[in-house]
Write a protein that holds these residues in place. Structure first.
Motif, PDB file in Angstrom:
ATOM      1  N   ALA A  92       0.846  -1.209   0.000  1.00 43.18           N
ATOM      2  CA  ALA A  92       0.000   0.000   0.000  1.00 43.18           C
ATOM      3  C   ALA A  92       0.876   1.251   0.000  1.00 43.18           C
ATOM      4  O   ALA A  92       0.604   2.222  -0.720  1.00 43.18           O
ATOM      5  N   GLU A  93       1.958   1.216   0.798  1.00 41.07           N
ATOM      6  CA  GLU A  93       2.881   2.354   0.816  1.00 41.07           C
ATOM      7  C   GLU A  93       3.510   2.588  -0.560  1.00 41.07           C
ATOM      8  O   GLU A  93       3.642   3.728  -1.013  1.00 41.07           O
ATOM      9  N   THR A  94       3.882   1.496  -1.210  1.00 39.70           N
ATOM     10  CA  THR A  94       4.473   1.602  -2.553  1.00 39.70           C
ATOM     11  C   THR A  94       3.491   2.262  -3.524  1.00 39.70           C
ATOM     12  O   THR A  94       3.886   3.092  -4.359  1.00 39.70           O
ATOM     13  N   MET A  95       2.225   1.917  -3.405  1.00 40.60           N
ATOM     14  CA  MET A  95       1.200   2.527  -4.272  1.00 40.60           C
ATOM     15  C   MET A  95       1.145   4.042  -4.072  1.00 40.60           C
ATOM     16  O   MET A  95       1.071   4.810  -5.035  1.00 40.60           O
ATOM     17  N   ALA A  96       1.172   4.465  -2.805  1.00 34.36           N
ATOM     18  CA  ALA A  96       1.116   5.897  -2.508  1.00 34.36           C
ATOM     19  C   ALA A  96       2.361   6.608  -3.030  1.00 34.36           C
ATOM     20  O   ALA A  96       2.296   7.685  -3.636  1.00 34.36           O
ATOM     21  N   LEU A  97       3.512   5.979  -2.789  1.00 28.44           N
ATOM     22  CA  LEU A  97       4.789   6.577  -3.164  1.00 28.44           C
ATOM     23  C   LEU A  97       4.900   6.756  -4.681  1.00 28.44           C
ATOM     24  O   LEU A  97       5.241   7.839  -5.180  1.00 28.44           O
ATOM     25  N   LEU A  98       4.569   5.695  -5.408  1.00 30.96           N
ATOM     26  CA  LEU A  98       4.656   5.755  -6.864  1.00 30.96           C
ATOM     27  C   LEU A  98       3.684   6.806  -7.425  1.00 30.96           C
ATOM     28  O   LEU A  98       4.042   7.574  -8.329  1.00 30.96           O
ATOM     29  N   THR A  99       2.476   6.838  -6.865  1.00 30.23           N
ATOM     30  CA  THR A  99       1.483   7.818  -7.319  1.00 30.23           C
ATOM     31  C   THR A  99       1.999   9.238  -7.090  1.00 30.23           C
ATOM     32  O   THR A  99       1.897  10.112  -7.961  1.00 30.23           O
ATOM     33  N   SER A 100       2.588   9.467  -5.899  1.00 28.83           N
ATOM     34  CA  SER A 100       3.079  10.813  -5.581  1.00 28.83           C
ATOM     35  C   SER A 100       4.216  11.212  -6.516  1.00 28.83           C
ATOM     36  O   SER A 100       4.294  12.357  -6.965  1.00 28.83           O
ATOM     37  N   LYS A 101       5.092  10.267  -6.847  1.00 27.67           N
ATOM     38  CA  LYS A 101       6.203  10.558  -7.773  1.00 27.67           C
ATOM     39  C   LYS A 101       5.673  10.923  -9.150  1.00 27.67           C
ATOM     40  O   LYS A 101       6.123  11.889  -9.773  1.00 27.67           O
ATOM     41  N   GLN A 102       4.741  10.126  -9.632  1.00 29.52           N
ATOM     42  CA  GLN A 102       4.184  10.367 -10.965  1.00 29.52           C
ATOM     43  C   GLN A 102       3.509  11.744 -11.054  1.00 29.52           C
ATOM     44  O   GLN A 102       3.534  12.394 -12.088  1.00 29.52           O
ATOM     45  N   LEU A 103       2.862  12.153  -9.926  1.00 29.00           N
ATOM     46  CA  LEU A 103       2.075  13.394  -9.950  1.00 29.00           C
ATOM     47  C   LEU A 103       2.852  14.577  -9.397  1.00 29.00           C
ATOM     48  O   LEU A 103       2.359  15.702  -9.381  1.00 29.00           O
ATOM     49  N   ASN A 104       4.049  14.281  -8.923  1.00 28.27           N
ATOM     50  CA  ASN A 104       4.882  15.321  -8.315  1.00 28.27           C
ATOM     51  C   ASN A 104       4.173  15.997  -7.122  1.00 28.27           C
ATOM     52  O   ASN A 104       4.131  17.228  -7.032  1.00 28.27           O
TER      53      ASN A 104
END
Lengths: 405, 405
Positions: A92-104
């Motif tokens: 779940a953390e990985t999902m949040a992290l990747l999403t935040s990176k993609q969206l800056n």
């Protein structure tokens, strides 16, 4: 004036959505992952399942919402990431992290939500690819809207979404929502998924109190099968881009307008969930009147709603009202049989502890309607409640006997 | 030594039964009214439904049993005489009075029991003729026994009855029982119908405590559909004709022998009811281990047993164990996910909050068995419970959608 407009969560200013099929659902046409994104950071409030066993994304999202600021929601269907231990929390953390990176954006401003089968680890390669693709497809036209509403569906037959416009302090404010849920529906304090967005400017505390109040009389008053999910979540994001004068507990009339529009949206979504209940053929409204307390009224309404004998009687269009009265009798609320009155769609069939004889002729034709209202008067006080549910059909059994393997 | 023998409530000394078709059931071959009669007045104890809405016969029989002496039971199926007001109470009294006249016994020593549809007045002309005919047909051979067991059936597919012999203080003591129940089964403190007879000599207080204890671990530990009836009743008659030394709380070893035989009889009847649950295709035993309290264990077992999602998964022979764990999670008992262990027929599938991977291969073949045992270890304490239920099938929906009209 609340006006329904086309679209859903992308209708308010500054809101976008993107979704794709990443491989969690078998049919490649069905999107199974998506992102909801606001150009501006949003004040956010959410309510979560009261189940003691909660899915990993719920644990993460509880923390995210505590701080009150959210800019995106990443959500997948097909796998609930529940009963998956530490590895599930990490995923779940990985999902949040990747999403935040993609969206800056900030990682701790991303809500994560997963729904589907319990007890399986997420296929993270698919999930990662899905997040990247979704972030590249963000937009706010009709296709984006309908796709994100479909991406969160599991056994749902129809997407559930709404958008409304209202005027607050001379400014146009929009509220949009998408919801999913069809089985494992018996929310308590929160429910399945409903994501709500608005461009209203509103203080965080006021937003929290508004969503709690709306949920209490909508999602917390529905039940399909009495089984509370591990993953229930209602979340609202408010980005303030409508530029209205900030709504707070002091701006009474603006607050009332916002609450009214939000109530309209949540009640609409809650009823849509019941209407799309697994195997449902009837929409049932249960009103309990003249109770000593609201809590008594709610206990009785829920006991009636969750009785498989009441639900199957209505499925069979059978005016077997003894099942309704006897269900009220085991709700652990003190009753006086001689004061009870029971009506169905305003036709009284039981009064002062006695059947109305001869049985009203219109009763059997009323039972054939799609919408059935059960009205039980207790004669014990002046408190009332209304709850919504659906019938129990052979299709419910089919859907749930064959769901997993 | 407990030995099962042929027959049921007419097996103990001095017991007779008679029954006929009086017109409450459509099929003329099916008996629908009957009398159980003891040559000698019996000490008697009974437990009744905890539903707030109780049928008229329950109100009357509560008073009868309070005095502790009973010589006959009159029982009909096809109509529950519930939600029928003062007229219903009068009708139940008439049943007791007529029975007492026919048998030349006291009217306040007759238990009355009715089961069937709720909310209809009894057709008293049929009932009266049925009581007269039943009293003229009293006897204790195999035909009398099987007929009385069938006369109390509603949606039951098979008659449920048993007789056992045991030795107490050198004397042969017999216990016999008949039971009915298939839907509307979720007893609390008492249940559906189970009539038990014995020729044991036993003090009234001891008899009361024995039947309460036996019921607690048998009828109160079963559920078919979670709907508590208005008419549940467990009654025992003891006429003392076995001539054993009177059993009291002081005759420890005799008491233990009697309790053991009675437990055997009630557990057998309770399991038979679940196996004949409406539409049941599976017999499900739910064990909850390592709870902090028995009450916690019972709450969790019942929540699992009454989840339509768990019941349909087992109906579909689907090892969808997430539904079991998530049901435990909403039983309003504090849980620690990391301590949970779940097994099905001794195959562990979830341990320390994690799925056992790869999923045990034998699991899908185990799910095909007729008898499924769910074993949930909480790791919170050392209290346990066992509860029995059945699956939820399309047949359950058919039976209950089409029951009434």
């Amino acid at each position: 004036m609340i006006k329904t407009i086309p679209g859903n969560i992308t209708a308010p200013k500054g809101l976008k959505a993107g979704s794709v099929h990443c491989g969690l659902k078998r049919n490649k046409k069905n999107h199974d992952i998506g992102i909801i994104f606001s150009e501006q950071p949003c004040k956010s409030a959410a309510l979560f399942t009261k189940n003691q066993i909660v899915a990993a994304p719920i644990k993460l999202s509880r923390k995210v919402v505590k701080d009150g600021m959210v800019q995106a929601i990443v959500v997948n269907s097909g796998n609930a990431n529940a009963c998956t231990g530490k590895r599930g929390e990490k995923d779940a953390e990985t999902m949040a992290l990747l999403t935040s990176k993609q969206l800056n954006i900030k990682a701790n401003e991303v809500i994560v939500a997963s729904t589907g089968i319990i007890g399986h680890h997420l296929p993270m390669a698919k999930i990662k690819s899905g997040i990247i693709q979704s972030s590249e497809r963000l937009g706010n036209n009709n296709t984006h809207a309908i796709n994100i509403a479909k991406a969160i569906m599991t056994t749902d037959l129809v997407p559930k979404h709404i958008a409304v416009k209202t005027k607050i302090g001379g400014k146009e404010v929009t509220i949009g929502a998408i919801a999913k849920g069809s089985g494992m529906i018996s929310p308590d304090m929160a429910t399945m998924f409903c994501f709500i967005t608005t461009d209203a400017a509103i203080s965080l505390n006021t937003l929290r109190s508004c969503i709690k109040k709306s949920t209490e009389s909508s999602f917390n008053q529905i039940t399909v099968d009495g089984h509370m999910s591990t993953s229930d979540m209602v979340a609202i994001l408010a980005n303030g881009m409508a530029n209205n004068h900030n709504i707070t507990s002091s701006t009474k009339s603006d607050l009332a307008l916002f609450q009214k529009a939000l109530d309209y949206v949540t009640l609409n979504m809650a009823k849509e969930i019941v209407k799309d209940g697994e195997g449902a053929t009837k929409f049932i409204q249960i009103e309990v009147h003249e109770a000593k307390s609201v809590s008594d009224a709610k206990k009785i309404a829920r006991t009636i709603a969750e009785s498989p004998l009441v639900k199957t009687a209505i499925n069979g269009e059978d005016p077997n009202w003894g099942r309704i009265v006897s269900a009220a009798g085991y709700a652990r609320v003190t009753l006086d049989e001689s004061k009870l009155k029971l009506s169905v769609n305003n036709i009284t069939i039981y009064k002062k502890g006695l059947p109305v004889t001869p049985a009203p002729k219109r009763l059997s034709s009323v039972m054939k309607k799609k919408e059935i209202t059960i009205q039980l008067h207790l004669g014990m006080g002046n408190k009332n409640t209304t709850l919504w549910t659906c019938d129990l059909s052979k299709e419910y059994v089919s859907i749930n006997a064959d769901y997993h393997t």
